[in-house]
Design a protein around this motif. Structure first.
Motif, PDB file in Angstrom:
ATOM      1  N   GLU A 229       0.863  -1.180   0.000  1.00 34.46           N
ATOM      2  CA  GLU A 229       0.000   0.000   0.000  1.00 34.46           C
ATOM      3  C   GLU A 229       0.901   1.233   0.000  1.00 34.46           C
ATOM      4  O   GLU A 229       2.114   1.137   0.260  1.00 34.46           O
ATOM      5  N   LEU A 230       0.334   2.379  -0.294  1.00 38.43           N
ATOM      6  CA  LEU A 230       1.090   3.620  -0.124  1.00 38.43           C
ATOM      7  C   LEU A 230       1.478   3.765   1.341  1.00 38.43           C
ATOM      8  O   LEU A 230       0.662   3.561   2.237  1.00 38.43           O
ATOM      9  N   HIS A 231       2.733   4.116   1.583  1.00 37.36           N
ATOM     10  CA  HIS A 231       3.210   4.126   2.960  1.00 37.36           C
ATOM     11  C   HIS A 231       4.354   5.113   3.122  1.00 37.36           C
ATOM     12  O   HIS A 231       4.902   5.641   2.149  1.00 37.36           O
ATOM     13  N   GLN A 232       4.699   5.358   4.352  1.00 31.25           N
ATOM     14  CA  GLN A 232       5.912   6.061   4.738  1.00 31.25           C
ATOM     15  C   GLN A 232       6.709   5.126   5.638  1.00 31.25           C
ATOM     16  O   GLN A 232       6.137   4.365   6.414  1.00 31.25           O
ATOM     17  N   ASP A 233       8.042   5.151   5.518  1.00 31.40           N
ATOM     18  CA  ASP A 233       8.880   4.165   6.187  1.00 31.40           C
ATOM     19  C   ASP A 233       9.336   4.576   7.578  1.00 31.40           C
ATOM     20  O   ASP A 233       9.805   3.743   8.348  1.00 31.40           O
ATOM     21  N   GLY A 234       9.259   5.876   7.890  1.00 36.28           N
ATOM     22  CA  GLY A 234       9.761   6.326   9.180  1.00 36.28           C
ATOM     23  C   GLY A 234      11.215   6.755   9.120  1.00 36.28           C
ATOM     24  O   GLY A 234      11.678   7.499   9.983  1.00 36.28           O
ATOM     25  N   GLU A 235      11.977   6.278   8.119  1.00 39.60           N
ATOM     26  CA  GLU A 235      13.349   6.727   7.911  1.00 39.60           C
ATOM     27  C   GLU A 235      13.317   7.995   7.051  1.00 39.60           C
ATOM     28  O   GLU A 235      12.629   8.029   6.036  1.00 39.60           O
ATOM     29  N   PRO A 236      14.041   9.046   7.407  1.00 41.90           N
ATOM     30  CA  PRO A 236      13.932  10.303   6.674  1.00 41.90           C
ATOM     31  C   PRO A 236      14.207  10.195   5.174  1.00 41.90           C
ATOM     32  O   PRO A 236      13.577  10.899   4.383  1.00 41.90           O
TER      33      PRO A 236
ATOM     34  N   ASN B 243       5.655  -1.316 -10.748  1.00 40.27           N
ATOM     35  CA  ASN B 243       5.688   0.128 -10.971  1.00 40.27           C
ATOM     36  C   ASN B 243       5.674   0.872  -9.642  1.00 40.27           C
ATOM     37  O   ASN B 243       5.057   0.448  -8.659  1.00 40.27           O
ATOM     38  N   ASN B 244       6.405   1.968  -9.608  1.00 41.19           N
ATOM     39  CA  ASN B 244       6.513   2.807  -8.421  1.00 41.19           C
ATOM     40  C   ASN B 244       5.526   3.959  -8.511  1.00 41.19           C
ATOM     41  O   ASN B 244       5.371   4.571  -9.570  1.00 41.19           O
ATOM     42  N   VAL B 245       4.883   4.262  -7.408  1.00 40.77           N
ATOM     43  CA  VAL B 245       3.943   5.374  -7.322  1.00 40.77           C
ATOM     44  C   VAL B 245       4.347   6.249  -6.148  1.00 40.77           C
ATOM     45  O   VAL B 245       4.623   5.741  -5.048  1.00 40.77           O
ATOM     46  N   ILE B 246       4.384   7.558  -6.374  1.00 37.50           N
ATOM     47  CA  ILE B 246       4.691   8.522  -5.320  1.00 37.50           C
ATOM     48  C   ILE B 246       3.527   9.496  -5.232  1.00 37.50           C
ATOM     49  O   ILE B 246       3.072  10.035  -6.254  1.00 37.50           O
ATOM     50  N   ALA B 247       3.024   9.698  -4.030  1.00 34.22           N
ATOM     51  CA  ALA B 247       1.846  10.547  -3.807  1.00 34.22           C
ATOM     52  C   ALA B 247       2.084  11.433  -2.591  1.00 34.22           C
ATOM     53  O   ALA B 247       3.101  11.311  -1.886  1.00 34.22           O
TER      54      ALA B 247
ATOM     55  N   LYS C 135      -3.450   3.862   1.515  1.00 31.24           N
ATOM     56  CA  LYS C 135      -4.372   3.641   0.401  1.00 31.24           C
ATOM     57  C   LYS C 135      -3.693   2.874  -0.729  1.00 31.24           C
ATOM     58  O   LYS C 135      -2.467   2.725  -0.760  1.00 31.24           O
ATOM     59  N   GLN C 136      -4.497   2.425  -1.673  1.00 33.94           N
ATOM     60  CA  GLN C 136      -3.999   1.877  -2.927  1.00 33.94           C
ATOM     61  C   GLN C 136      -3.904   3.004  -3.953  1.00 33.94           C
ATOM     62  O   GLN C 136      -4.656   3.994  -3.873  1.00 33.94           O
ATOM     63  N   PRO C 137      -2.986   2.908  -4.918  1.00 32.67           N
ATOM     64  CA  PRO C 137      -2.813   4.007  -5.876  1.00 32.67           C
ATOM     65  C   PRO C 137      -4.092   4.428  -6.587  1.00 32.67           C
ATOM     66  O   PRO C 137      -4.308   5.615  -6.848  1.00 32.67           O
ATOM     67  N   GLN C 138      -4.956   3.465  -6.903  1.00 29.65           N
ATOM     68  CA  GLN C 138      -6.183   3.812  -7.632  1.00 29.65           C
ATOM     69  C   GLN C 138      -7.150   4.647  -6.800  1.00 29.65           C
ATOM     70  O   GLN C 138      -8.108   5.231  -7.330  1.00 29.65           O
TER      71      GLN C 138
ATOM     72  N   TYR D  39       4.823   3.665  -3.035  1.00 26.04           N
ATOM     73  CA  TYR D  39       4.278   2.313  -3.234  1.00 26.04           C
ATOM     74  C   TYR D  39       5.031   1.646  -4.377  1.00 26.04           C
ATOM     75  O   TYR D  39       5.432   2.318  -5.340  1.00 26.04           O
ATOM     76  N   VAL D  40       5.219   0.339  -4.281  1.00 31.28           N
ATOM     77  CA  VAL D  40       5.710  -0.443  -5.413  1.00 31.28           C
ATOM     78  C   VAL D  40       4.765  -1.622  -5.610  1.00 31.28           C
ATOM     79  O   VAL D  40       4.404  -2.319  -4.659  1.00 31.28           O
ATOM     80  N   ALA D  41       4.323  -1.791  -6.845  1.00 34.98           N
ATOM     81  CA  ALA D  41       3.326  -2.814  -7.162  1.00 34.98           C
ATOM     82  C   ALA D  41       3.954  -4.211  -7.177  1.00 34.98           C
ATOM     83  O   ALA D  41       5.169  -4.364  -7.375  1.00 34.98           O
ATOM     84  N   PRO D  42       3.152  -5.251  -6.982  1.00 40.18           N
ATOM     85  CA  PRO D  42       3.646  -6.617  -7.112  1.00 40.18           C
ATOM     86  C   PRO D  42       4.173  -6.872  -8.533  1.00 40.18           C
ATOM     87  O   PRO D  42       3.839  -6.158  -9.475  1.00 40.18           O
ATOM     88  N   ILE D  43       5.017  -7.883  -8.670  1.00 39.93           N
ATOM     89  CA  ILE D  43       5.455  -8.306 -10.000  1.00 39.93           C
ATOM     90  C   ILE D  43       4.814  -9.637 -10.354  1.00 39.93           C
ATOM     91  O   ILE D  43       4.419 -10.422  -9.485  1.00 39.93           O
TER      92      ILE D  43
END
Length: 254
Positions: free
Chosen positions: A158-165, A181-185, A192-195, A225-229
């Motif tokens: 899912e779209l996320h933040q890692d906590g590392e700066p 595919n990589n998504v940045i929001a 959330k999911q990219p869609q 986010y990075v999508a499954p392959i």
């Protein structure tokens, strides 16, 4: 120090094969790529198609020196290193994950060390953080899909933040793989999911294909986010192999 594009915009991209003047015939690249041949399965995600190793280091901003950190005695006996994200990964809240260690030979790979030094040059730190060591977590991660279907999934999916700066992603190789595919929001869409993200809050969408094609995110400015392959259809496994480096300031604890 002037802001970098990464620290201003929350993300940036590079072609580091071109930057370093390397081809796939380079011996250090070949040695680093070979390290992915025997990556063990992620012990916390059996059946996910995710394989990984991990190591931890310390970077000194004032001298630009880098040192690998030892494992604890118990981790060293088991060939592991501990990785902790607090509550930032919803799949592993409060869990110290004991992950298979990267070998000393790969830790000393000159290309891997060049990537760490390049990453540091893109980061920006406060006056306080710049006089403390920086913790650097290095992950070798491979998504692997057999030729009989299915998919391999990153964590969290899912779209996320890692906590590392800062988190840097360097493509090592991909073979017979679709997706990833990589998504940045914007940060508001964490979880959330990219869609589900409106177009005006989608900042970038792209795929990494070439060896050493790279990107990074400034964690407080974006979610990602990075999508499954999936297998692309050839009669062999589909694989996407990356090197991640996450950067965290270290402070005096009292």
């Amino acid at each position: 120090m002037t802001p970098s594009e990464l620290s201003k915009n929350g993300y940036d991209r590079w072609d580091l094969a071109d930057h370093f003047g390397l081809t796939e015939a380079d011996e250090n690249y070949r040695a680093l790529r070979a390290a992915y041949d025997d990556l063990p399965s992620d012990p916390y995600a059996p059946g996910s198609g995710r394989h990984r190793r991990y190591a931890r280091g310390v970077f000194l901003p004032w001298s630009k020196e880098f040192f690998w950190m030892p494992a604890t005695e118990s981790q060293a006996r088991e060939g592991m290193n501990g990785y902790y994200q607090g509550d930032n990964n919803p799949e592993y809240v409060g869990v110290v994950r004991e992950l298979p260690a990267i070998s000393p030979e790969i830790c000393d790979n000159p290309l891997l060390l060049d990537l760490i030094r390049f990453d540091f040059e893109q980061t920006r730190w406060s006056q306080d953080d710049a006089v403390w060591p920086l913790y650097v977590g290095v992950h070798l991660i491979k998504l692997h899909v057999a030729d009989d279907g299915g998919q391999a999934v990153s964590s969290p999916n899912e779209l996320h933040q890692d906590g590392e700066p800062y988190v840097f992603c360097h493509m090592i190789y991909r073979d017979n793989a679709e997706g990833g595919n990589n998504v940045i929001a914007t940060p508001a869409h964490r979880g959330k999911q990219p869609q589900e993200v409106p177009a005006h809050d989608l900042l970038a969408e792209f795929e990494l294909h070439k060896p050493l094609e790279s990107y990074a995110i400034a964690d407080d400015l974006v979610s990602h986010y990075v999508a499954p392959i999936r297998n692309a259809g050839a009669p062999r496994p589909g694989e996407r192999a990356i090197l991640l480096a996450d950067w965290v300031p270290m402070r005096h604890r009292v």
